[in-house]
Design an enzyme around this catalytic site. Sequence first.
Site, PDB file in Angstrom:
ATOM      1  CB  SER A 147     -20.018 118.327  16.075  1.00 34.71           C
ATOM      2  OG  SER A 147     -20.522 117.273  15.329  1.00 34.71           O
ATOM      3  NE  ARG A 216     -13.337 113.079   7.428  1.00 30.12           N
ATOM      4  CZ  ARG A 216     -13.542 113.801   8.504  1.00 30.12           C
ATOM      5  NH1 ARG A 216     -14.430 113.422   9.401  1.00 30.12           N
ATOM      6  NH2 ARG A 216     -12.846 114.895   8.722  1.00 30.12           N
ATOM      7  CG  ASP A 315     -25.222 121.591  10.784  1.00 31.61           C
ATOM      8  OD1 ASP A 315     -25.360 120.518  10.165  1.00 31.61           O
ATOM      9  OD2 ASP A 315     -24.528 121.708  11.809  1.00 31.61           O
ATOM     10  CG  HIS A 345     -21.833 119.711  11.147  1.00 33.70           C
ATOM     11  ND1 HIS A 345     -22.529 120.065  12.288  1.00 33.70           N
ATOM     12  CD2 HIS A 345     -20.903 118.801  11.553  1.00 33.70           C
ATOM     13  CE1 HIS A 345     -22.056 119.396  13.321  1.00 33.70           C
ATOM     14  NE2 HIS A 345     -21.063 118.630  12.909  1.00 33.70           N
ATOM     15  CG  ASP A 346     -16.630 120.340   8.589  1.00 37.92           C
ATOM     16  OD1 ASP A 346     -16.771 119.777   9.685  1.00 37.92           O
ATOM     17  OD2 ASP A 346     -16.064 119.798   7.610  1.00 37.92           O
TER      18      ASP A 346
HETATM   19  C1  ACO Z   1      -3.980 115.588  12.909  1.00 35.42           C
HETATM   20  C2  ACO Z   1      -5.059 116.215  13.738  1.00 35.42           C
HETATM   21  O1  ACO Z   1      -4.871 116.525  14.846  1.00 35.42           O
HETATM   22  S1  ACO Z   1      -6.595 116.440  13.044  1.00 35.42           S
HETATM   23  C3  ACO Z   1      -7.658 116.813  14.299  1.00 35.42           C
HETATM   24  C4  ACO Z   1      -8.207 118.135  14.156  1.00 35.42           C
HETATM   25  N1  ACO Z   1      -9.258 118.148  13.161  1.00 35.42           N
HETATM   26  C5  ACO Z   1     -10.527 118.212  13.547  1.00 35.42           C
HETATM   27  O2  ACO Z   1     -10.812 118.261  14.693  1.00 35.42           O
HETATM   28  C6  ACO Z   1     -11.590 118.213  12.534  1.00 35.42           C
HETATM   29  C7  ACO Z   1     -11.223 117.506  11.296  1.00 35.42           C
HETATM   30  N2  ACO Z   1     -10.995 118.438  10.231  1.00 35.42           N
HETATM   31  C8  ACO Z   1     -11.928 118.732   9.357  1.00 35.42           C
HETATM   32  O3  ACO Z   1     -13.015 118.262   9.442  1.00 35.42           O
HETATM   33  C9  ACO Z   1     -11.555 119.643   8.212  1.00 35.42           C
HETATM   34  O4  ACO Z   1     -10.180 119.492   8.023  1.00 35.42           O
HETATM   35  C10 ACO Z   1     -11.857 121.119   8.366  1.00 35.42           C
HETATM   36  C11 ACO Z   1     -13.321 121.289   8.499  1.00 35.42           C
HETATM   37  C12 ACO Z   1     -11.255 121.695   9.598  1.00 35.42           C
HETATM   38  C13 ACO Z   1     -11.253 121.796   7.131  1.00 35.42           C
HETATM   39  O5  ACO Z   1     -12.171 122.392   6.352  1.00 35.42           O
HETATM   40  P1  ACO Z   1     -11.701 123.390   5.187  1.00 35.42           P
HETATM   41  O6  ACO Z   1     -10.581 124.252   5.651  1.00 35.42           O
HETATM   42  O7  ACO Z   1     -12.924 124.043   4.699  1.00 35.42           O
HETATM   43  O8  ACO Z   1     -11.062 122.426   4.123  1.00 35.42           O
HETATM   44  P2  ACO Z   1     -11.711 121.857   2.763  1.00 35.42           P
HETATM   45  O9  ACO Z   1     -12.931 121.085   3.003  1.00 35.42           O
HETATM   46  O10 ACO Z   1     -11.818 122.965   1.807  1.00 35.42           O
HETATM   47  O11 ACO Z   1     -10.605 120.847   2.264  1.00 35.42           O
HETATM   48  C14 ACO Z   1      -9.376 121.316   1.817  1.00 35.42           C
HETATM   49  C15 ACO Z   1      -8.560 120.147   1.288  1.00 35.42           C
HETATM   50  O12 ACO Z   1      -9.197 119.600   0.140  1.00 35.42           O
HETATM   51  C16 ACO Z   1      -8.262 119.546  -0.910  1.00 35.42           C
HETATM   52  N3  ACO Z   1      -8.970 119.668  -2.185  1.00 35.42           N
HETATM   53  C17 ACO Z   1      -9.715 120.719  -2.622  1.00 35.42           C
HETATM   54  N4  ACO Z   1     -10.175 120.438  -3.863  1.00 35.42           N
HETATM   55  C18 ACO Z   1      -9.745 119.209  -4.203  1.00 35.42           C
HETATM   56  C19 ACO Z   1      -9.889 118.397  -5.365  1.00 35.42           C
HETATM   57  N5  ACO Z   1     -10.595 118.768  -6.424  1.00 35.42           N
HETATM   58  N6  ACO Z   1      -9.278 117.178  -5.366  1.00 35.42           N
HETATM   59  C20 ACO Z   1      -8.547 116.780  -4.289  1.00 35.42           C
HETATM   60  N7  ACO Z   1      -8.375 117.504  -3.165  1.00 35.42           N
HETATM   61  C21 ACO Z   1      -8.968 118.720  -3.137  1.00 35.42           C
HETATM   62  C22 ACO Z   1      -7.330 120.702  -0.655  1.00 35.42           C
HETATM   63  O13 ACO Z   1      -6.106 120.516  -1.343  1.00 35.42           O
HETATM   64  C23 ACO Z   1      -7.181 120.615   0.845  1.00 35.42           C
HETATM   65  O14 ACO Z   1      -6.256 119.613   1.162  1.00 35.42           O
HETATM   66  P3  ACO Z   1      -5.484 119.619   2.567  1.00 35.42           P
HETATM   67  O15 ACO Z   1      -6.541 119.670   3.645  1.00 35.42           O
HETATM   68  O16 ACO Z   1      -4.728 118.332   2.563  1.00 35.42           O
HETATM   69  O17 ACO Z   1      -4.617 120.828   2.571  1.00 35.42           O
HETATM   70  N1  HSE Z   2     -15.231 117.569  10.541  1.00 37.99           N
HETATM   71  C1  HSE Z   2     -15.525 117.315  11.901  1.00 37.99           C
HETATM   72  C2  HSE Z   2     -16.992 117.321  12.058  1.00 37.99           C
HETATM   73  C3  HSE Z   2     -17.635 116.343  12.962  1.00 37.99           C
HETATM   74  O1  HSE Z   2     -18.744 116.922  13.534  1.00 37.99           O
HETATM   75  C4  HSE Z   2     -14.810 116.094  12.392  1.00 37.99           C
HETATM   76  O2  HSE Z   2     -14.306 115.355  11.571  1.00 37.99           O
HETATM   77  O3  HSE Z   2     -14.680 115.901  13.593  1.00 37.99           O
END
Ligand code: ACO
Ligand code: HSE
Length: 367
Positions: A147, A216, A315, A345-346
Amino acid sequence: MLNTAADGILRHASIGALEFETGGYLPEVVLGYETWGTLNEDASNAVLIQHALTGSTHVARGDSDEPGWWDPLVGPGATIDTDKYFVVAANMVGGCYGSTGPASPAPDGRPWGSRFPMVTIRDSVHAEARLADLLGIRRWHAVLGGSMGGARALEWAATYPERTARCAVIACGAASTAEQIAFAQAQVLAIRLDPNFNGGDYYEGQAPVDGLGIARRIAHINYRSEPEFEYRFGRNAQGTEQPFGSVTAAGRGRYAVESYLDHQATKLAGRFDANSYIHMTEALMSHDVARGRGSVAEALAGVDSEFLVAAVDSDRLYFPEQSRQLAAALPNPVKVHMIQVPTGHDGFLTDIHQLHDELSASFFPRG
Ligand SMILES: CC(=O)SCCNC(=O)CCNC(=O)[C@H](O)C(C)(C)COP(=O)(O)OP(=O)(O)OC[C@H]1O[C@@H](n2cnc3c(N)ncnc32)[C@H](O)[C@@H]1OP(=O)(O)O
Ligand SMILES: N[C@@H](CCO)C(=O)O
């Protein structure tokens, strides 16, 4: 020499003053960075991993207690084996994970806020080149990212071809498209129109978390897919909430998918600065490897880096076709590897392990 003693621990490097592509200037810039493994004697084993829009420097757990966002890829014995390679990740200038950003103090002691200059992907690469110099790395064995990280990796190859032996661009094309810019604009406006935004100078008051949350939500819908939402949430109500028929002072009850998006919004607002979100988003809008360099093919004509291009088949934001166009424009066109997930995409974060074979066969041979 910079401290690289422990794996996956945030450090800070002063890279001096920085002039920005659009004319801005910062008198002193610090980059947050983490490293894994050990740089070898001839500095030929260094790998730069670039984070996405809201990502941090914490690619892999290493010696820390926190999981990383590409844990399956980086570590001892992993695809990028840190017993063999020295991995570096830097927070983009303008970000909020250790680098100088809008929340950092300006020389007058107040946060930069509205005074922070516009950052482009090219600016970020120039800043990272200074970090590479300080680390004693003349040429990266590989630069890779997904990305916005892919945009940064591609810009490395175009800007510093002699310093980029290999380049992996995942879930990203040669330039941000009109539609990507359009979705980005809606997000930026959601923040700017939050009553707490105050032109970007909100650090002494309430942060514009509502606007950031809406941004977001818009982004996250694009990061996932329609079939995933249908499968996971359908038309279900959230718990005992009633999405229709019962309107209280707090509004109607929520569908499960609304609750999910609320959660994603609250989670991001708890970890990310709204100004940084705007700067990262606008940097990604600026992504165009060909800007000032002719066509994409012309921009990459002199680049002899080895390329790996990958996309996520479902994606709906960074369409695989855009990766195919990039792959075809390379001096030595390559095939596009496909991460196959129904969730959108994720997938470049959740299913990066799918690139293990391709990366091992090309950039990071085993043994
Ligand atoms: C602190 C840091 O350093 S963050 C930096 C690193 N992160 C990054 O680089 C990218 C940012 N992260 C992301 O974009 C995402 O977290 C991803 C893509 C990595 C995670 O994707 P997935 O594992 O597929 O998670 P998903 O989309 O299923 O979301 C799960 C969350 O939704 C919550 N959820 C699921 N259903 C529901 C609902 N009906 N109502 C409320 N919450 C819900 C889960 O409880 C879970 O919560 P949590 O993340 O607090 O544990
Ligand atoms: N979920 C990712 C995707 C951005 O491409 C992020 O938040 O950085």
